[in-house]
Design a protein around this motif. Structure first.
Motif, PDB file in Angstrom:
ATOM      1  N   LEU A 192       0.941  -1.110   0.213  1.00 54.74           N
ATOM      2  CA  LEU A 192       0.365   0.241   0.283  1.00 54.74           C
ATOM      3  C   LEU A 192       0.977   1.469   0.103  1.00 54.74           C
ATOM      4  CD1 LEU A 192      -2.695  -1.036   2.411  1.00 54.74           C
ATOM      5  CD2 LEU A 192      -2.341  -1.753   0.128  1.00 54.74           C
ATOM      6  N   LEU A 193       0.817   1.758  -0.782  1.00 49.67           N
ATOM      7  CA  LEU A 193       2.279   2.998  -1.293  1.00 49.67           C
ATOM      8  C   LEU A 193       1.482   4.607  -1.307  1.00 49.67           C
ATOM      9  CD1 LEU A 193       4.849   3.544  -2.668  1.00 49.67           C
ATOM     10  CD2 LEU A 193       4.677   3.206  -4.453  1.00 49.67           C
ATOM     11  N   ASP A 194       1.741   5.260  -0.538  1.00 50.33           N
ATOM     12  CA  ASP A 194       1.705   6.219  -0.598  1.00 50.33           C
ATOM     13  C   ASP A 194       2.428   7.031  -1.490  1.00 50.33           C
ATOM     14  OD1 ASP A 194       0.699   9.129  -0.015  1.00 50.33           O
ATOM     15  OD2 ASP A 194       1.785   9.456   1.577  1.00 50.33           O
ATOM     16  N   ILE A 195       2.179   8.257  -2.350  1.00 45.82           N
ATOM     17  CA  ILE A 195       3.041   9.310  -3.067  1.00 45.82           C
ATOM     18  C   ILE A 195       3.661  10.051  -2.352  1.00 45.82           C
ATOM     19  CG2 ILE A 195       2.709  10.634  -5.199  1.00 45.82           C
ATOM     20  CD1 ILE A 195       1.136   8.611  -6.532  1.00 45.82           C
ATOM     21  N   TYR A 196       3.239  10.823  -1.229  1.00 45.52           N
ATOM     22  CA  TYR A 196       3.852  12.387  -0.757  1.00 45.52           C
ATOM     23  C   TYR A 196       4.829  11.632   0.113  1.00 45.52           C
ATOM     24  CZ  TYR A 196       0.391  15.005  -3.734  1.00 45.52           C
ATOM     25  OH  TYR A 196       0.008  15.550  -4.485  1.00 45.52           O
ATOM     26  N   LEU A 197       6.021  11.433  -0.037  1.00 48.76           N
ATOM     27  CA  LEU A 197       6.956  10.567   1.118  1.00 48.76           C
ATOM     28  C   LEU A 197       8.536  12.138   0.635  1.00 48.76           C
ATOM     29  CD1 LEU A 197       6.905   7.064  -0.146  1.00 48.76           C
ATOM     30  CD2 LEU A 197       5.747   7.854   1.409  1.00 48.76           C
ATOM     31  N   PRO A 198       8.626  11.513   1.882  1.00 48.96           N
ATOM     32  CA  PRO A 198       9.675  12.752   2.608  1.00 48.96           C
ATOM     33  C   PRO A 198      11.028  12.921   1.394  1.00 48.96           C
ATOM     34  CG  PRO A 198       9.908  11.124   4.730  1.00 48.96           C
ATOM     35  CD  PRO A 198       8.444  10.664   3.338  1.00 48.96           C
ATOM     36  N   ASP A 251       9.131  -8.497  -7.112  1.00 51.02           N
ATOM     37  CA  ASP A 251       7.849  -9.225  -7.572  1.00 51.02           C
ATOM     38  C   ASP A 251       7.055  -9.305  -6.692  1.00 51.02           C
ATOM     39  OD1 ASP A 251       6.156 -10.421  -9.071  1.00 51.02           O
ATOM     40  OD2 ASP A 251       6.781 -12.471  -8.529  1.00 51.02           O
ATOM     41  N   VAL A 252       6.798  -8.189  -6.814  1.00 50.21           N
ATOM     42  CA  VAL A 252       4.868  -7.513  -5.834  1.00 50.21           C
ATOM     43  C   VAL A 252       4.389  -6.611  -6.882  1.00 50.21           C
ATOM     44  CG1 VAL A 252       6.701  -5.231  -4.868  1.00 50.21           C
ATOM     45  CG2 VAL A 252       5.657  -5.851  -3.700  1.00 50.21           C
ATOM     46  N   ASP A 253       3.077  -6.569  -6.092  1.00 47.55           N
ATOM     47  CA  ASP A 253       2.103  -5.289  -6.228  1.00 47.55           C
ATOM     48  C   ASP A 253       2.048  -4.370  -5.526  1.00 47.55           C
ATOM     49  OD1 ASP A 253       0.935  -7.420  -7.960  1.00 47.55           O
ATOM     50  OD2 ASP A 253       0.434  -8.838  -6.812  1.00 47.55           O
ATOM     51  N   VAL A 254       1.025  -3.709  -6.392  1.00 46.00           N
ATOM     52  CA  VAL A 254       1.054  -1.973  -5.791  1.00 46.00           C
ATOM     53  C   VAL A 254      -0.194  -1.479  -5.886  1.00 46.00           C
ATOM     54  CG1 VAL A 254       2.122   0.003  -5.377  1.00 46.00           C
ATOM     55  CG2 VAL A 254       3.277  -2.059  -6.216  1.00 46.00           C
ATOM     56  N   VAL A 255      -1.148  -1.425  -4.770  1.00 45.97           N
ATOM     57  CA  VAL A 255      -1.777  -0.307  -4.811  1.00 45.97           C
ATOM     58  C   VAL A 255      -1.661   0.759  -3.798  1.00 45.97           C
ATOM     59  CG1 VAL A 255      -4.434  -0.377  -3.208  1.00 45.97           C
ATOM     60  CG2 VAL A 255      -4.023  -1.788  -4.114  1.00 45.97           C
ATOM     61  N   VAL A 256      -1.829   2.236  -4.997  1.00 44.43           N
ATOM     62  CA  VAL A 256      -1.569   3.344  -4.676  1.00 44.43           C
ATOM     63  C   VAL A 256      -2.741   4.084  -3.612  1.00 44.43           C
ATOM     64  CG1 VAL A 256      -1.539   6.216  -5.480  1.00 44.43           C
ATOM     65  CG2 VAL A 256      -0.052   4.206  -6.454  1.00 44.43           C
ATOM     66  N   VAL A 257      -2.219   4.678  -2.340  1.00 49.73           N
ATOM     67  CA  VAL A 257      -2.819   5.241  -1.251  1.00 49.73           C
ATOM     68  C   VAL A 257      -2.714   6.069  -1.340  1.00 49.73           C
ATOM     69  CG1 VAL A 257      -4.580   2.614  -0.554  1.00 49.73           C
ATOM     70  CG2 VAL A 257      -2.512   3.210   0.566  1.00 49.73           C
ATOM     71  N   SER A 258      -3.385   7.100  -1.952  1.00 47.16           N
ATOM     72  CA  SER A 258      -2.945   8.695  -1.870  1.00 47.16           C
ATOM     73  C   SER A 258      -3.185  10.012  -1.494  1.00 47.16           C
ATOM     74  CB  SER A 258      -1.150   8.931  -2.912  1.00 47.16           C
ATOM     75  OG  SER A 258      -0.983  10.164  -3.114  1.00 47.16           O
ATOM     76  N   ALA A 259      -2.972  10.693  -1.230  1.00 45.95           N
ATOM     77  CA  ALA A 259      -4.040  12.165  -1.581  1.00 45.95           C
ATOM     78  C   ALA A 259      -3.633  13.368  -2.916  1.00 45.95           C
ATOM     79  CB  ALA A 259      -3.828  12.967  -0.982  1.00 45.95           C
ATOM     80  N   ALA A 260      -2.857  12.797  -3.898  1.00 41.25           N
ATOM     81  CA  ALA A 260      -2.512  12.789  -5.255  1.00 41.25           C
ATOM     82  C   ALA A 260      -3.427  11.849  -6.143  1.00 41.25           C
ATOM     83  CB  ALA A 260      -1.303  12.276  -5.714  1.00 41.25           C
ATOM     84  N   ARG A 261      -3.986  13.284  -6.671  1.00 43.74           N
ATOM     85  CA  ARG A 261      -5.728  13.547  -8.182  1.00 43.74           C
ATOM     86  C   ARG A 261      -4.894  14.431  -9.432  1.00 43.74           C
ATOM     87  NH1 ARG A 261     -10.257  14.131  -4.778  1.00 43.74           N
ATOM     88  NH2 ARG A 261      -9.272  14.062  -3.013  1.00 43.74           N
TER      89      ARG A 261
END
Length: 230
Positions: free
Chosen positions: A52-58, A76-86
């Motif tokens: 579960l990957l946020d886009i805004y990281l420091p 080899d991993v799957d990713v779901v973006v969870v972020s305020a970036a729209r």
């Protein structure tokens, strides 16, 4: 159990998302990280199934993390973006980076639960294809893996169209506001062919998510421009 790495710069938000994961049957939290570098290291060390990957990281953006993960044959991993970036570019880069879903903050537990359940079903079906006694993969098997669940599609998609690309086209329309886009402009922004872009635009019109207007120039046929509905 599907093992999940939660990546978010906010410690409290990461805990909330981890709690959501633990509440979902079939999922468990493999770890939590709060920077891009930590996320890349943790994927290599913990070997989670899903991030579960946020886009805004420091230290780097989540999209840069996604690129690093995709560039390494060892991750080899799957990713779901969870972020305020729209913004349009974030959605487009995430889609092209092969994310499973893109969930905009803030969201409810049920929103994440639907996507995790869909991922689990896709994970199960993909695993079934790898069984040694199984015969050659059929088209309908592949279609079931790539199909969006009814609850997320929001509408029945015409044959040949996908809910994910439809969302990309709608994001492109939203980025330009009332000015709208022609099919050619939409194709340029999304990387689709002009014919495909027009099909998606007309689908959005048919479900009420967009509207089309004709703009008359000095010569020639009027130009059809599409924009999101109010």
């Amino acid at each position: 159990m599907i093992r999940v790495l939660v990546v978010d710069d906010d410690f409290m938000v990461a805990r909330v998302h981890a709690g959501f994961v633990e509440r979902t049957p079939g999922f468990t939290v493999a770890g939590m990280t709060h920077t891009g570098a930590e996320a890349i290291e943790a994927v290599g060390r913990l070997r989670p199934d899903l991030v579960l990957l946020d886009i805004y990281l420091p230290d780097m953006t989540g999209l840069a993390v996604l690129q690093e993960l995709r560039a390494s044959p060892a991750t080899d991993v799957d990713v779901v973006v969870v972020s305020a970036a729209r913004d349009f570019d974030s959605v487009k880069q995430a889609l092209r980076g092969g994310v499973v879903h893109y969930l905009i903050k803030p969201f409810r537990y049920q929103d994440l639960r639907e996507r995790l359940d869909h991922y689990a079903e896709r994970h199960r079906r993909l695993g079934a294809l790898a069984e040694p006694e199984r015969e050659d993969t059929r088209q309908e098997d592949v279609d079931r893996i790539f199909a969006a669940p009814v609850g997320l599609a929001r509408a029945v998609m015409p044959k040949g169209l996908t809910a994910e690309t439809s969302a990309l086209v709608r994001t492109a329309l939203g980025a330009v506001g009332d000015e709208g886009l022609s099919a050619a402009e939409c194709a340029e922004r999304t990387g689709l062919s002009r014919v495909s872009a027009r099909r998606y635009l007309e689908h959005l019109v048919s479900i009420g998510a967009a509207e089309v207007r004709s703009r008359y120039g000095s010569t020639g046929r009027p130009e059809r421009r599409f924009r999101v509905t109010a």
